[in-house]
Scaffold this motif. Structure first.
Motif, PDB file in Angstrom:
ATOM      1  N   ASP A 192      -7.592 -16.776  13.139  1.00  0.00           N
ATOM      2  CA  ASP A 192      -6.211 -17.264  12.510  1.00  0.00           C
ATOM      3  C   ASP A 192      -6.069 -17.008  11.171  1.00  0.00           C
ATOM      4  N   GLU A 193      -7.177 -16.465  10.450  1.00  0.00           N
ATOM      5  CA  GLU A 193      -7.778 -15.318   9.321  1.00  0.00           C
ATOM      6  C   GLU A 193      -7.102 -14.450   8.841  1.00  0.00           C
ATOM      7  N   ILE A 194      -7.563 -13.800  10.526  1.00  0.00           N
ATOM      8  CA  ILE A 194      -7.344 -12.022  10.261  1.00  0.00           C
ATOM      9  C   ILE A 194      -5.959 -12.049  10.799  1.00  0.00           C
ATOM     10  N   ILE A 195      -5.572 -12.779  11.826  1.00  0.00           N
ATOM     11  CA  ILE A 195      -3.830 -13.465  12.407  1.00  0.00           C
ATOM     12  C   ILE A 195      -2.663 -13.108  10.690  1.00  0.00           C
ATOM     13  N   GLU A 196      -3.178 -13.950  10.353  1.00  0.00           N
ATOM     14  CA  GLU A 196      -2.287 -14.307   8.648  1.00  0.00           C
ATOM     15  C   GLU A 196      -2.374 -13.283   7.509  1.00  0.00           C
ATOM     16  N   ALA A 197      -3.161 -12.711   7.782  1.00  0.00           N
ATOM     17  CA  ALA A 197      -3.823 -11.662   6.450  1.00  0.00           C
ATOM     18  C   ALA A 197      -2.933 -10.671   7.171  1.00  0.00           C
ATOM     19  N   VAL A 198      -2.924  -9.637   8.492  1.00  0.00           N
ATOM     20  CA  VAL A 198      -1.723  -9.551   9.101  1.00  0.00           C
ATOM     21  C   VAL A 198      -0.749  -9.784   8.866  1.00  0.00           C
ATOM     22  N   GLN A 199      -0.342 -10.335   9.068  1.00  0.00           N
ATOM     23  CA  GLN A 199       1.237 -10.879   8.990  1.00  0.00           C
ATOM     24  C   GLN A 199       0.988 -10.971   7.505  1.00  0.00           C
ATOM     25  N   GLN A 200       1.025 -11.350   6.522  1.00  0.00           N
ATOM     26  CA  GLN A 200       1.086 -10.555   5.698  1.00  0.00           C
ATOM     27  C   GLN A 200       1.326  -9.576   5.405  1.00  0.00           C
ATOM     28  N   SER A 201      -0.256  -8.396   5.328  1.00  0.00           N
ATOM     29  CA  SER A 201      -0.459  -7.448   4.997  1.00  0.00           C
ATOM     30  C   SER A 201       1.142  -6.045   5.179  1.00  0.00           C
ATOM     31  N   THR A 258       6.861 -13.345  12.110  1.00  0.00           N
ATOM     32  CA  THR A 258       5.835 -13.856  12.598  1.00  0.00           C
ATOM     33  C   THR A 258       4.299 -13.995  12.764  1.00  0.00           C
ATOM     34  N   ARG A 259       4.145 -15.017  12.971  1.00  0.00           N
ATOM     35  CA  ARG A 259       2.239 -14.895  13.622  1.00  0.00           C
ATOM     36  C   ARG A 259       1.882 -14.480  15.206  1.00  0.00           C
ATOM     37  N   GLU A 260       3.115 -14.907  15.881  1.00  0.00           N
ATOM     38  CA  GLU A 260       3.688 -14.159  16.837  1.00  0.00           C
ATOM     39  C   GLU A 260       2.499 -12.666  16.820  1.00  0.00           C
ATOM     40  N   GLN A 261       4.187 -11.768  16.339  1.00  0.00           N
ATOM     41  CA  GLN A 261       3.797 -10.205  15.853  1.00  0.00           C
ATOM     42  C   GLN A 261       2.795  -9.881  15.526  1.00  0.00           C
ATOM     43  N   ALA A 262       1.751 -10.713  14.157  1.00  0.00           N
ATOM     44  CA  ALA A 262       0.882 -10.171  13.823  1.00  0.00           C
ATOM     45  C   ALA A 262      -0.635 -10.747  15.316  1.00  0.00           C
ATOM     46  N   ARG A 263      -0.248 -11.499  15.692  1.00  0.00           N
ATOM     47  CA  ARG A 263      -1.621 -11.905  16.791  1.00  0.00           C
ATOM     48  C   ARG A 263      -1.207 -10.350  17.959  1.00  0.00           C
ATOM     49  N   GLU A 264       0.055 -10.131  18.283  1.00  0.00           N
ATOM     50  CA  GLU A 264      -0.253  -8.613  19.260  1.00  0.00           C
ATOM     51  C   GLU A 264      -0.068  -7.714  18.213  1.00  0.00           C
ATOM     52  N   ALA A 265      -0.001  -7.558  17.656  1.00  0.00           N
ATOM     53  CA  ALA A 265      -0.545  -6.476  16.527  1.00  0.00           C
ATOM     54  C   ALA A 265      -1.951  -6.171  16.236  1.00  0.00           C
ATOM     55  N   ARG A 281      -3.278   0.146  10.545  1.00  0.00           N
ATOM     56  CA  ARG A 281      -3.773   0.818   9.719  1.00  0.00           C
ATOM     57  C   ARG A 281      -3.835  -1.275   8.892  1.00  0.00           C
ATOM     58  N   ALA A 282      -2.717  -1.812   8.433  1.00  0.00           N
ATOM     59  CA  ALA A 282      -2.863  -3.202   7.922  1.00  0.00           C
ATOM     60  C   ALA A 282      -4.340  -3.326   8.887  1.00  0.00           C
ATOM     61  N   VAL A 283      -4.306  -3.313  10.207  1.00  0.00           N
ATOM     62  CA  VAL A 283      -5.217  -4.332  10.854  1.00  0.00           C
ATOM     63  C   VAL A 283      -6.841  -4.615  10.445  1.00  0.00           C
ATOM     64  N   LEU A 284      -6.946  -2.650   9.789  1.00  0.00           N
ATOM     65  CA  LEU A 284      -8.443  -2.101  10.052  1.00  0.00           C
ATOM     66  C   LEU A 284      -8.576  -2.852   8.606  1.00  0.00           C
ATOM     67  N   LYS A 285      -7.589  -2.282   8.295  1.00  0.00           N
ATOM     68  CA  LYS A 285      -7.349  -2.987   6.322  1.00  0.00           C
ATOM     69  C   LYS A 285      -8.392  -4.672   5.848  1.00  0.00           C
ATOM     70  N   THR A 324       5.653   8.553   6.358  1.00  0.00           N
ATOM     71  CA  THR A 324       7.229   8.552   5.997  1.00  0.00           C
ATOM     72  C   THR A 324       8.843   7.201   6.245  1.00  0.00           C
ATOM     73  N   HIS A 325       8.999   7.727   7.292  1.00  0.00           N
ATOM     74  CA  HIS A 325       9.513   6.780   8.270  1.00  0.00           C
ATOM     75  C   HIS A 325       9.068   5.457   8.662  1.00  0.00           C
ATOM     76  N   VAL A 326       9.412   3.765   8.161  1.00  0.00           N
ATOM     77  CA  VAL A 326       8.139   2.386   8.776  1.00  0.00           C
ATOM     78  C   VAL A 326       9.771   2.170   9.178  1.00  0.00           C
ATOM     79  N   VAL A 327       9.166   1.824  10.185  1.00  0.00           N
ATOM     80  CA  VAL A 327       9.851   1.601  11.654  1.00  0.00           C
ATOM     81  C   VAL A 327      10.249  -0.052  11.104  1.00  0.00           C
ATOM     82  N   HIS A 328      10.190  -1.456  11.434  1.00  0.00           N
ATOM     83  CA  HIS A 328      10.907  -2.347  11.396  1.00  0.00           C
ATOM     84  C   HIS A 328      10.480  -3.106  11.703  1.00  0.00           C
ATOM     85  N   ALA A 329       9.594  -4.149  12.046  1.00  0.00           N
ATOM     86  CA  ALA A 329       9.240  -5.211  12.593  1.00  0.00           C
ATOM     87  C   ALA A 329       9.552  -5.695  14.106  1.00  0.00           C
ATOM     88  N   THR A 330      10.921  -5.871  14.062  1.00  0.00           N
ATOM     89  CA  THR A 330      11.915  -6.058  14.907  1.00  0.00           C
ATOM     90  C   THR A 330      12.315  -5.175  15.792  1.00  0.00           C
TER      91      THR A 330
END
Length: 137
Positions: free
Chosen positions: A4-13, A18-25, A91-95, A127-133
């Motif tokens: 849960d800590e990893i998922i929450e941190a990835v969601q923020q980073s 959503t947490r589900e997007q973070a869990r999937e990532a 990169r966010a997950v590895l960070k 250089t181009h960031v695609v939004h989560a959605t």
């Protein structure tokens, strides 16, 4: 380390909605990168991170060497996002792992190719960031 800590941190980073997007990532990145680990190491981490390493992974199969383009392509395929987004999420997950589970990160980086490690360690944003959605067409 707690899942849960990893998922929450990835969601923020990664600034995910959503947490589900973070869990999937997290699952996409860890399952992709863990394929490079020897079976006993992969199995150990799968037990420590229940639900974040895919159960369907070959638990005792041979490690698969991965290069940087393969990691990004597979994460993008799993999440149905563009390569720049897949790179940013990886990169966010590895960070987050660097902070929450440095032993797992050390195992991953010891078995990934040097090009993968250097590419994923880069702190520059694509250089181009695609939004989560946004999804790949």
């Amino acid at each position: 380390m707690k899942c849960d800590e990893i998922i929450e941190a990835v969601q923020q980073s990664a600034e995910l909605d959503t947490r589900e997007q973070a869990r999937e990532a997290v699952t996409a990145v860890l399952s992709t990168c863990a394929r490079s680990l020897p079976a006993p190491v992969r199995h150990q981490h799968a037990q420590q991170l229940p639900g974040l390493l895919e159960e369907s992974m070959e638990p005792f199969g041979r490690p698969h060497p991965l290069d940087g383009s393969h990691v990004i392509a597979e994460v993008g395929w799993r999440l149905e996002v563009e390569p720049t987004r897949a790179c940013r999420l990886t990169r966010a997950v590895l960070k987050v792992l660097r902070i929450h589970d440095p032993d797992f990160l050390a195992d991953l980086t010891a078995h990934l190719g040097a090009d993968v490690v250097s590419m994923l360690a880069a702190e520059q944003e694509p250089t181009h960031v695609v939004h989560a959605t946004e999804k790949r067409q």
